[in-house]
Every structure is written in C-alpha cells, then in structure tokens.
Design a protein around this motif. Structure first.
Motif, PDB file in Angstrom:
ATOM      1  N   PRO A  30      58.717  31.986  56.512  1.00  0.00           N
ATOM      2  CA  PRO A  30      58.107  33.105  55.772  1.00  0.00           C
ATOM      3  C   PRO A  30      56.832  32.730  55.054  1.00  0.00           C
ATOM      4  O   PRO A  30      55.903  33.544  54.954  1.00  0.00           O
ATOM      5  CB  PRO A  30      59.215  33.506  54.786  1.00  0.00           C
ATOM      6  CG  PRO A  30      60.478  33.031  55.401  1.00  0.00           C
ATOM      7  CD  PRO A  30      60.117  31.774  56.109  1.00  0.00           C
ATOM      8  N   ARG A  31      56.750  31.508  54.548  1.00  0.00           N
ATOM      9  CA  ARG A  31      55.532  31.083  53.865  1.00  0.00           C
ATOM     10  C   ARG A  31      54.343  31.076  54.818  1.00  0.00           C
ATOM     11  O   ARG A  31      53.250  31.563  54.487  1.00  0.00           O
ATOM     12  CB  ARG A  31      55.738  29.682  53.270  1.00  0.00           C
ATOM     13  CG  ARG A  31      56.563  29.658  52.008  1.00  0.00           C
ATOM     14  CD  ARG A  31      56.964  28.236  51.637  1.00  0.00           C
ATOM     15  NE  ARG A  31      55.798  27.378  51.469  1.00  0.00           N
ATOM     16  CZ  ARG A  31      55.891  26.079  51.169  1.00  0.00           C
ATOM     17  NH1 ARG A  31      57.088  25.513  51.034  1.00  0.00           N
ATOM     18  NH2 ARG A  31      54.802  25.357  51.012  1.00  0.00           N
ATOM     19  N   ILE A  32      54.542  30.530  56.009  1.00  0.00           N
ATOM     20  CA  ILE A  32      53.438  30.431  56.962  1.00  0.00           C
ATOM     21  C   ILE A  32      53.043  31.807  57.489  1.00  0.00           C
ATOM     22  O   ILE A  32      51.849  32.152  57.556  1.00  0.00           O
ATOM     23  CB  ILE A  32      53.826  29.486  58.113  1.00  0.00           C
ATOM     24  CG1 ILE A  32      54.043  28.070  57.577  1.00  0.00           C
ATOM     25  CG2 ILE A  32      52.758  29.496  59.202  1.00  0.00           C
ATOM     26  CD1 ILE A  32      54.524  27.090  58.615  1.00  0.00           C
ATOM     27  N   ALA A  37      49.247  36.414  57.639  1.00  0.00           N
ATOM     28  CA  ALA A  37      49.058  37.860  57.493  1.00  0.00           C
ATOM     29  C   ALA A  37      48.117  38.167  56.338  1.00  0.00           C
ATOM     30  O   ALA A  37      47.251  39.053  56.440  1.00  0.00           O
ATOM     31  CB  ALA A  37      50.415  38.536  57.283  1.00  0.00           C
ATOM     32  N   GLY A  38      48.257  37.422  55.235  1.00  0.00           N
ATOM     33  CA  GLY A  38      47.360  37.623  54.101  1.00  0.00           C
ATOM     34  C   GLY A  38      45.934  37.250  54.418  1.00  0.00           C
ATOM     35  O   GLY A  38      44.983  37.950  54.019  1.00  0.00           O
ATOM     36  N   PHE A  39      45.742  36.139  55.131  1.00  0.00           N
ATOM     37  CA  PHE A  39      44.386  35.761  55.533  1.00  0.00           C
ATOM     38  C   PHE A  39      43.737  36.857  56.388  1.00  0.00           C
ATOM     39  O   PHE A  39      42.563  37.196  56.208  1.00  0.00           O
ATOM     40  CB  PHE A  39      44.422  34.458  56.334  1.00  0.00           C
ATOM     41  CG  PHE A  39      44.766  33.247  55.516  1.00  0.00           C
ATOM     42  CD1 PHE A  39      44.337  33.130  54.204  1.00  0.00           C
ATOM     43  CD2 PHE A  39      45.532  32.230  56.055  1.00  0.00           C
ATOM     44  CE1 PHE A  39      44.657  32.012  53.442  1.00  0.00           C
ATOM     45  CE2 PHE A  39      45.852  31.111  55.307  1.00  0.00           C
ATOM     46  CZ  PHE A  39      45.419  30.998  53.999  1.00  0.00           C
ATOM     47  N   GLY A  76      43.331  31.143  47.804  1.00  0.00           N
ATOM     48  CA  GLY A  76      43.871  29.906  47.256  1.00  0.00           C
ATOM     49  C   GLY A  76      45.386  29.926  47.169  1.00  0.00           C
ATOM     50  O   GLY A  76      46.057  28.931  47.458  1.00  0.00           O
ATOM     51  N   VAL A  77      45.945  31.073  46.772  1.00  0.00           N
ATOM     52  CA  VAL A  77      47.409  31.206  46.696  1.00  0.00           C
ATOM     53  C   VAL A  77      48.033  31.056  48.084  1.00  0.00           C
ATOM     54  O   VAL A  77      49.005  30.325  48.283  1.00  0.00           O
ATOM     55  CB  VAL A  77      47.785  32.560  46.069  1.00  0.00           C
ATOM     56  CG1 VAL A  77      49.288  32.813  46.195  1.00  0.00           C
ATOM     57  CG2 VAL A  77      47.377  32.602  44.610  1.00  0.00           C
ATOM     58  N   LEU A  78      47.468  31.772  49.049  1.00  0.00           N
ATOM     59  CA  LEU A  78      48.013  31.713  50.414  1.00  0.00           C
ATOM     60  C   LEU A  78      47.841  30.329  51.031  1.00  0.00           C
ATOM     61  O   LEU A  78      48.727  29.843  51.750  1.00  0.00           O
ATOM     62  CB  LEU A  78      47.317  32.767  51.283  1.00  0.00           C
ATOM     63  CG  LEU A  78      47.548  34.224  50.877  1.00  0.00           C
ATOM     64  CD1 LEU A  78      46.695  35.157  51.719  1.00  0.00           C
ATOM     65  CD2 LEU A  78      49.016  34.596  50.982  1.00  0.00           C
ATOM     66  N   ASP A  79      46.715  29.687  50.737  1.00  0.00           N
ATOM     67  CA  ASP A  79      46.501  28.337  51.252  1.00  0.00           C
ATOM     68  C   ASP A  79      47.500  27.361  50.639  1.00  0.00           C
ATOM     69  O   ASP A  79      48.044  26.483  51.329  1.00  0.00           O
ATOM     70  CB  ASP A  79      45.071  27.891  50.963  1.00  0.00           C
ATOM     71  CG  ASP A  79      44.678  26.663  51.753  1.00  0.00           C
ATOM     72  OD1 ASP A  79      45.434  26.280  52.673  1.00  0.00           O
ATOM     73  OD2 ASP A  79      43.618  26.074  51.469  1.00  0.00           O
TER      74      ASP A  79
END
Length: 302
Positions: A30-32, A37-39, A76-79
C-alpha cells in the motif's frame, strides 16, 4: 525562492523515513502504490495551478505559490513513504535486484533532466513556450508515474522470481508455531528425499525420451525411523534435520535497525557523508547557477 522547494521537500521526507524506520506499521505494497498514485496526481495538478491561478499574468499569486509548496511537501511525504518500502521490497529478492533499484534511482535523475532539456529546447524561449513545455514535461512525468503504478500493481506480482521469494518471506512472517512447522516440514521432506536417493539411487532414471524404473524392494524402512543410520541422539537423519530446523526457527528473531546499523556502520557512515555533502551543495548550486546565468544573459543579450 530558490531554496523554498528544497526546504519544503527534504525535511518532510527525512522525518517520515525516520518515523517509518521505528514505527513500520503500514504494509509495503500500500505504501508503494499510494505513493505512485500520489505522484501521478501531483504531476497533473501542477500544470493546472499554472493554467487556473497564474494564466497570462506576469507574476503569480501568493495562493499559487502556497499550493506549489504544498505539492512539494506532499511529494516529500510520498517519497518518504515509498523510498524505504521499495528498497525493503527489493531486499527480499537476490542482491542484484537491489543493485537494479539503486541504478534506477541514480539514472532517473539523469533521465528527468534530459526530459526537461528536451521539452524546453523544443519550444521557443517565450513565456507561452515555457508554459507549454512545462505542461508537456509534467504530463510525461505523470505518465511515467502511472506506468510505475501499473507495473507494480499488475506485472510485478506475476513474475515467478517475485512469487518465489515472497512466499519464502511469508512463511517467516507467520506465527512462530507455523514457522516451526513449516521449517520442520521442509527439513523432513528434504531429508526424506535425500535418504531415498541414497538408498535407491536408480529409482527413476531418465535416458533420452524414455524412463527406466527400477523396482523397489518390497520391505523398505521409513526414512524417518530408519535404524541403519542413527545419530548419537538416537534419531534418524531426517528426524535430526527436522529437529535442527525447529530449533533454528525458534532461535531466529527479527533484527532491529539498531543491530543492522551496528553491523554495517561503515556503509551507513559512507552513505551519510555522501548525502550530507550532496544536500549541502545541491540547493546552493542551483541558486548560484541561476544568478550566473542571469548575469551572462545581461552581459550577452544577443
């Protein structure tokens, strides 16, 4: 202005990486997937901010700047969520897959710079040309992020090597009793197969397209209870191997990140120094380069 994006991105990314090291409660997949999806969504939002809030005006509004900084913070959060998860997911596989992830991380920076150079050079250096080239750049970047999402969601789980090593990890992540049983079962089957091969090496022999089968003796002993080859403890080789596997599984514990850092402190220190030097130079070089380029343009307008 030149350092705002770096300040908005790096602290959040590093903070989230540190938090997830100590409190890793979110599963890797789920994190990846959520990060890709956010990017993709952010790559679509940034040109929209330009078209809606900036338009043809010579200067953007404070609202547009705040939204851009918010998008950088979200990147930054998603990375921070995905970077450690990707390396952790690759660590399940053989080492050369981790090397591939590192190589992809390094080459992506070069590819994205080339993409921006090409999109900027393909259109005239006017305000309208820069806006269009920026929109094309973000559209292509979003398409790459979407392709990464689809690849990880659909293609990667179907690869045989990924399924094999994930199944091995799944066994270790079960309850201790299940892990002991799985380890014992594997050891028993391997020992039984080895014992049968030693006792009857010509049970099945393939020769060309035909198969020759030798008849087994009518009275064969169970390899688990064979009395011909016993260990000093009175166990057959298969039972001894199973007992050893159970003992090893009971003693096996998950390593903490402190233990890993203590074991590989030289590599950790080298990476830390490289990142400190890189992040110390990176924002300042961009700012100074912008000033030098502007100075050169003013001196050589033609």
């Amino acid at each position: 202005m030149d350092r705002l994006f770096t300040i908005a991105y790096l602290p959040v990314c590093l903070f989230l990486l540190g938090v997830l090291i100590n409190y890793n409660t979110i599963p890797v997949r789920p994190r990846i997937l959520s990060s890709f999806a956010g990017f993709t969504a952010i790559m679509a939002v940034v040109p929209g901010i330009d078209w809606v809030l900036v338009g043809d005006s010579s200067t953007g509004s404070n609202t547009a700047l705040l939204l851009m900084l918010l998008a950088v913070v979200l990147v930054g959060v998603l990375d921070g969520m995905s970077q450690g998860a990707i390396f952790g997911d690759a660590s399940v596989l053989p080492p050369h897959y981790t090397h591939a992830v590192v190589g992809g991380t390094a080459s992506s920076g070069v590819v994205i710079c080339l993409l921006r150079i090409l999109t900027k050079a393909a259109l005239p250096p006017t305000r309208a040309g820069l806006r269009v080239s920026t929109a094309i750049y973000f559209a292509l970047s979003g398409a790459v992020s979407l392709a990464c999402f689809c690849t990880y969601h659909t293609i990667l789980p179907r690869l045989g090597v990924v399924q094999h090593y994930r199944q091995k990890i799944a066994v270790l992540e079960l309850s201790p009793r299940s892990s002991y049983a799985a380890a014992a079962s594997t050891a028993i089957h391997e020992a039984v197969a080895a014992t049968e091969d030693d006792q009857h090496p010509l049970v099945h022999r393939h020769s060309g397209s035909s198969t020759h089968t030798c008849e087994l003796p009518k009275h064969t002993e169970n390899p688990l209870h064979s009395s011909s080859h016993l260990t000093p403890d009175g166990l057959s080789p298969a039972a001894a191997a199973a007992a050893a596997a159970v003992t090893a599984a009971k003693q096996q514990k998950a390593l903490s990140w402190q233990h890993v850092m203590a074991e590989a402190w030289q590599s950790v220190l080298a990476l830390f120094i490289v990142y400190v030097i890189t992040l110390s130079i990176f924002p300042g070089v961009l700012a100074e380069d912008a000033k030098v380029c502007q100075s050169l343009v003013n001196r050589c307008p033609n």
